[in-house]
Every structure is written in C-alpha cells, then in structure tokens.
Design a protein around this motif. Structure first.
Motif, PDB file in Angstrom:
ATOM      1  N   ILE A   1       0.718  -1.102  -0.030  1.00  0.00           N
ATOM      2  CA  ILE A   1       0.205   0.150   0.053  1.00  0.00           C
ATOM      3  C   ILE A   1       0.936   1.244   0.072  1.00  0.00           C
ATOM      4  CG2 ILE A   1      -1.788   1.334   1.278  1.00  0.00           C
ATOM      5  CD1 ILE A   1      -2.569  -1.557   2.737  1.00  0.00           C
ATOM      6  N   ARG A   2       0.561   2.392  -0.865  1.00  0.00           N
ATOM      7  CA  ARG A   2      -0.586   2.315  -1.762  1.00  0.00           C
ATOM      8  C   ARG A   2      -0.130   2.101  -2.988  1.00  0.00           C
ATOM      9  NH1 ARG A   2      -1.744   8.776  -2.614  1.00  0.00           N
ATOM     10  NH2 ARG A   2       0.673   8.931  -2.661  1.00  0.00           N
ATOM     11  N   SER A   3       0.988   2.619  -3.790  1.00  0.00           N
ATOM     12  CA  SER A   3       1.066   2.405  -5.110  1.00  0.00           C
ATOM     13  C   SER A   3       1.109   0.908  -5.723  1.00  0.00           C
ATOM     14  CB  SER A   3       2.427   2.799  -5.334  1.00  0.00           C
ATOM     15  OG  SER A   3       2.609   4.519  -5.118  1.00  0.00           O
ATOM     16  N   GLY A   4       1.265  -0.207  -4.826  1.00  0.00           N
ATOM     17  CA  GLY A   4       1.398  -1.299  -5.148  1.00  0.00           C
ATOM     18  C   GLY A   4      -0.033  -1.733  -5.477  1.00  0.00           C
TER      19      GLY A   4
ATOM     20  N   MET B   1       3.753  -6.806  -5.375  1.00  0.00           N
ATOM     21  CA  MET B   1       3.686  -5.553  -6.394  1.00  0.00           C
ATOM     22  C   MET B   1       3.971  -4.049  -5.886  1.00  0.00           C
ATOM     23  SD  MET B   1       0.193  -7.035  -8.180  1.00  0.00           S
ATOM     24  CE  MET B   1      -0.625  -7.233  -6.469  1.00  0.00           C
ATOM     25  N   TYR B   2       4.898  -3.410  -6.521  1.00  0.00           N
ATOM     26  CA  TYR B   2       5.186  -2.216  -5.915  1.00  0.00           C
ATOM     27  C   TYR B   2       5.903  -1.462  -7.166  1.00  0.00           C
ATOM     28  CZ  TYR B   2       5.991   1.697  -2.707  1.00  0.00           C
ATOM     29  OH  TYR B   2       5.688   2.936  -1.891  1.00  0.00           O
ATOM     30  N   PRO B   3       5.390  -0.531  -7.467  1.00  0.00           N
ATOM     31  CA  PRO B   3       5.968   0.081  -8.863  1.00  0.00           C
ATOM     32  C   PRO B   3       7.257   1.054  -8.721  1.00  0.00           C
ATOM     33  CG  PRO B   3       3.925   1.342  -7.935  1.00  0.00           C
ATOM     34  CD  PRO B   3       4.081   0.505  -7.081  1.00  0.00           C
TER      35      PRO B   3
ATOM     36  N   MET C   1      10.971   1.773  -6.801  1.00  0.00           N
ATOM     37  CA  MET C   1      11.759   1.531  -5.747  1.00  0.00           C
ATOM     38  C   MET C   1      12.825   2.686  -5.822  1.00  0.00           C
ATOM     39  SD  MET C   1      12.720  -2.227  -5.361  1.00  0.00           S
ATOM     40  CE  MET C   1      13.072  -2.841  -6.882  1.00  0.00           C
ATOM     41  N   SER C   2      13.147   3.312  -4.921  1.00  0.00           N
ATOM     42  CA  SER C   2      13.741   4.668  -4.933  1.00  0.00           C
ATOM     43  C   SER C   2      15.094   4.245  -4.003  1.00  0.00           C
ATOM     44  CB  SER C   2      12.989   5.881  -4.302  1.00  0.00           C
ATOM     45  OG  SER C   2      14.009   6.874  -4.134  1.00  0.00           O
ATOM     46  N   THR C   3      14.929   4.148  -2.579  1.00  0.00           N
ATOM     47  CA  THR C   3      16.012   3.647  -1.895  1.00  0.00           C
ATOM     48  C   THR C   3      15.948   2.085  -1.650  1.00  0.00           C
ATOM     49  OG1 THR C   3      14.900   3.604   0.096  1.00  0.00           O
ATOM     50  CG2 THR C   3      16.065   5.692  -0.463  1.00  0.00           C
ATOM     51  N   GLY C   4      14.741   1.394  -1.911  1.00  0.00           N
ATOM     52  CA  GLY C   4      14.608   0.042  -1.868  1.00  0.00           C
ATOM     53  C   GLY C   4      14.029  -0.143  -0.346  1.00  0.00           C
ATOM     54  N   ASN C   5      13.968   0.725   0.439  1.00  0.00           N
ATOM     55  CA  ASN C   5      13.760   0.272   1.765  1.00  0.00           C
ATOM     56  C   ASN C   5      12.498  -0.309   1.999  1.00  0.00           C
ATOM     57  OD1 ASN C   5      16.319   1.191   2.811  1.00  0.00           O
ATOM     58  ND2 ASN C   5      15.795   3.312   3.530  1.00  0.00           N
ATOM     59  N   THR C   6      11.486   0.419   1.286  1.00  0.00           N
ATOM     60  CA  THR C   6       9.824  -0.154   1.450  1.00  0.00           C
ATOM     61  C   THR C   6      10.015  -1.833   1.121  1.00  0.00           C
ATOM     62  OG1 THR C   6       9.041   1.956   0.894  1.00  0.00           O
ATOM     63  CG2 THR C   6       7.450   0.289   0.589  1.00  0.00           C
ATOM     64  N   VAL C   7      10.429  -1.896   0.019  1.00  0.00           N
ATOM     65  CA  VAL C   7      10.564  -3.422  -0.475  1.00  0.00           C
ATOM     66  C   VAL C   7      11.221  -4.355   0.522  1.00  0.00           C
ATOM     67  CG1 VAL C   7      11.291  -4.914  -2.238  1.00  0.00           C
ATOM     68  CG2 VAL C   7      10.000  -2.844  -2.849  1.00  0.00           C
TER      69      VAL C   7
ATOM     70  N   PRO D   1      10.277   8.274 -10.447  1.00  0.00           N
ATOM     71  CA  PRO D   1       9.269   9.023 -10.541  1.00  0.00           C
ATOM     72  C   PRO D   1       8.516   9.073  -9.298  1.00  0.00           C
ATOM     73  CG  PRO D   1       9.024   7.143 -11.936  1.00  0.00           C
ATOM     74  CD  PRO D   1      10.369   7.107 -11.217  1.00  0.00           C
ATOM     75  N   ASN D   2       9.053   9.595  -8.363  1.00  0.00           N
ATOM     76  CA  ASN D   2       8.442   9.475  -6.792  1.00  0.00           C
ATOM     77  C   ASN D   2       6.769  10.099  -6.759  1.00  0.00           C
ATOM     78  OD1 ASN D   2      10.271   7.999  -5.626  1.00  0.00           O
ATOM     79  ND2 ASN D   2      11.499   9.627  -5.294  1.00  0.00           N
ATOM     80  N   HIS D   3       6.566  10.798  -7.921  1.00  0.00           N
ATOM     81  CA  HIS D   3       5.267  11.172  -7.966  1.00  0.00           C
ATOM     82  C   HIS D   3       4.088  10.180  -8.387  1.00  0.00           C
ATOM     83  CE1 HIS D   3       6.416  11.394 -12.083  1.00  0.00           C
ATOM     84  NE2 HIS D   3       5.061  11.556 -12.271  1.00  0.00           N
TER      85      HIS D   3
HETATM   86  O1  LIG Z   1      12.385   2.507  -2.164  1.00  0.00           O
HETATM   87  P1  LIG Z   1      11.717   3.684  -1.392  1.00  0.00           P
HETATM   88  O2  LIG Z   1      12.648   4.724  -0.862  1.00  0.00           O
HETATM   89  O3  LIG Z   1      11.295   2.988  -0.035  1.00  0.00           O
HETATM   90  O4  LIG Z   1      10.511   4.476  -1.923  1.00  0.00           O
HETATM   91  C1  LIG Z   1       9.472   3.824  -2.596  1.00  0.00           C
HETATM   92  C2  LIG Z   1       8.412   4.917  -2.843  1.00  0.00           C
HETATM   93  O5  LIG Z   1       7.769   4.978  -1.612  1.00  0.00           O
HETATM   94  C3  LIG Z   1       7.651   6.426  -1.509  1.00  0.00           C
HETATM   95  O6  LIG Z   1       6.364   6.990  -1.872  1.00  0.00           O
HETATM   96  P2  LIG Z   1       5.205   7.133  -0.903  1.00  0.00           P
HETATM   97  O7  LIG Z   1       5.530   7.127   0.485  1.00  0.00           O
HETATM   98  O8  LIG Z   1       4.362   8.235  -1.435  1.00  0.00           O
HETATM   99  O9  LIG Z   1       4.304   5.560  -1.140  1.00  0.00           O
HETATM  100  P3  LIG Z   1       2.988   5.385  -1.965  1.00  0.00           P
HETATM  101  O10 LIG Z   1       3.331   6.062  -3.411  1.00  0.00           O
HETATM  102  O11 LIG Z   1       2.832   3.874  -2.230  1.00  0.00           O
HETATM  103  O12 LIG Z   1       1.793   5.982  -1.351  1.00  0.00           O
HETATM  104  C4  LIG Z   1       8.820   7.009  -2.409  1.00  0.00           C
HETATM  105  O13 LIG Z   1       8.462   8.343  -2.707  1.00  0.00           O
HETATM  106  C5  LIG Z   1       8.940   6.090  -3.600  1.00  0.00           C
HETATM  107  O14 LIG Z   1       7.882   6.343  -4.484  1.00  0.00           O
END
Ligand SMILES: O=P(O)(O)OC[C@H]1O[C@H](OP(=O)(O)OP(=O)(O)O)[C@H](O)[C@@H]1O
Length: 258
Positions: A134-137, A186-188, A190-196, A247-249
């Motif tokens: 959640i949420r982009s995924g 599913m997650y579109p 990966m910026s730092t990769g920390n979320t994944v 594209p973090n937007h």
């Molecule tokens: O690889 P990471 O550095 O962890 O980042 C992954 C994504 O999470 C953040 O977005 P956001 O918090 O807005 O997440 P969302 O789009 O899923 O709501 C960030 O702007 C990236 O788009």
C-alpha cells in the motif's frame, strides 16, 4: 520519439484524453525522423552483461521496445494529464504483470483437442497469490486480476520517514497458506529500496521462502536494485526501467491525491 501524446517537439504541450481518438500523423513525418535510443534501452540492451555482473541473473528488465519506451516517457512527462497518466501506467503495469507471470514455475500439461489429438502444453505448477504494498502497489492489483481472475491478494502497509527514509511495517494481511504459495509482490517504485526490504522481511516471517517471491516493479534505481539484490539474492525482480531518477510522484498522480 513518441507517436501518441504528449507533444515531443518542445512546443506547447497538448492536453489529451486517453479515450479520445488520436488524429493520424502524415506518414512522411513519422518515417523520416530516426528514432533515438532511449536511456533505458541502453541500460536494458547494450549493458546487459554489466547488469548481469552487477545484479545477478535474478534482476530482469522488461524487453525494451519502442512501445515500452513511449509508455515510460508519457509517465515521466510532467505535462501528462492525470487521465492519460493512469491510462498509460495501467498499460505498462499490464505488460509487467504479464512478464512477471512468465517468471512463475510451470509444469507439463497434456490436453485433448476437439479433433482427439493430444496437445503438449503447460500449466502453472502450484498455487500463486499477489501481495500489494500500500498504496502504489494497489495500482497493480487490477492488472493481476485481469490475468488471474480470482487470485488472492494480500496487503502490506509500510511507512517511511520522509527525512531518514527509514521504513517500518504497520499492517500486513495474507492468505493463511501463503508460505506454500508463489508470491507476486507488487510495488511500482523503488527509490532507496527500503519499502521493499521491509515488505520482503514480513513475507519471510510468514514462511515465504525468498526464492518463491517475484517482485513486480515499474521503476527501479540502481541504488535500490543493489540494496534489494544484496539483501535477498534469491528474490526475483522484474522491472521495466533501471534509472537513477525514480518518478516518486507516481502514487500521487495515479490516485489523484497530494
Ligand atoms: O524505495 P523507497 O525509498 O522505499 O521508496 C518507494 C516509494 O515510496 C515512497 O512513496 P510514498 O511514500 O508516497 O508511497 P506510495 O506512493 O506507495 O503511497 C517514495 O516516494 C517512493 O515512490
């Protein structure tokens, strides 16, 4: 390079609607301009051996072609309308999901055709499920459902600190038997990769072996790819672009929120 919207010649951008029929372009204009090689094509094709050496064979890029390049260009263009953004993002998502399904294990399957002949085919080897971050995924869920009608889809919510980028899991719900399934994570972006990283950790805590996870992703930075591959060398990653600028937007524009 782009054959659709938006304008690629530096003139005033045209607002287009994905449901509006495109006007045909004069053929001369379309054929005389040589196509430039997009950045991701260089990364995806010419440097394939370097990618293999740097990230290993478990990082795969969607096959680079003009259609994929156009979709990436439209999604990255700040002048793309929200309606077009969602439409073209959904198209790219569908391509990534289709190729992700191709990474699942298959087994032989013979079927009898109406003429009585035996057709030597394939079928999925075992149970699969999707998990969206959640949420982009969640934007990728429909693409998966369009291919696998009644597939189960779990959810993970990871919160990231805006300044430190430190991520922590605040919610996770999965099918009971997720440990015995192949998981399409599913997650579109990966910026730092920390979320994944955090999401994969939760899946492992629920008994999913690393090698049973396929990460479906649209945009991945080299930093994120290195981080995730180093942490989980057996995880399979499928992405459509390896590029230093994420594209973090994406989430804001896809869902229409700030
Ligand atoms: O690889 P990471 O550095 O962890 O980042 C992954 C994504 O999470 C953040 O977005 P956001 O918090 O807005 O997440 P969302 O789009 O899923 O709501 C960030 O702007 C990236 O788009």
């Amino acid at each position: 390079m782009c054959t659709g919207s938006p304008s690629s010649n530096g003139s005033q951008p045209e607002e287009t609607n994905a449901t509006t029929e495109q006007q045909p372009q004069p053929e001369q204009e379309a054929t005389e301009q040589p196509l430039r090689t997009p950045t991701h094509a260089i990364v995806g094709a010419a440097k394939a051996e370097e990618i293999l050496a740097e990230y290993g064979s478990n990082l795969k890029l969607l096959e680079c072609n003009s259609q994929v390049s156009e979709l990436l260009t439209i999604i990255r263009d700040k002048n793309t309308t929200r309606s077009d953004f969602k439409f073209y993002a959904d198209r790219l998502i569908r391509l990534v999901i289709e190729e992700s399904l191709n990474q699942l294990p298959y087994t032989d399957c013979d079927v009898e055709t109406p003429t009585g002949a035996i057709y030597e085919g394939l079928k999925y080897r075992s149970g699969n499920c999707g998990v969206s971050i959640i949420r982009s995924g969640e934007a990728m869920e429909q693409g998966l459902r369009d291919c696998c009608r009644s597939i189960r889809i779990g959810k993970i919510l990871v919160e990231s600190d805006a300044n430190t980028h430190e991520a922590r899991v605040v919610y996770a719900r999965f099918p009971d038997d997720i440990g015995s399934r192949q998981v399409l994570l599913m997650y579109p972006i990966m910026s730092t990769g920390n979320t994944v990283l955090q999401a994969v950790n939760v899946l492992r805590e629920h008994g999913v072996p690393e090698k049973c996870i396929i990460l479906s992703n649209l945009f991945c930075t080299p930093v994120a790819a290195r981080t995730v591959v180093n942490a989980f060398p057996q995880l399979k990653i499928l992405t459509s672009e390896l590029h230093p600028v994420a594209p973090n937007h994406f989430g804001q524009k896809y869902f229409g929120t700030d």
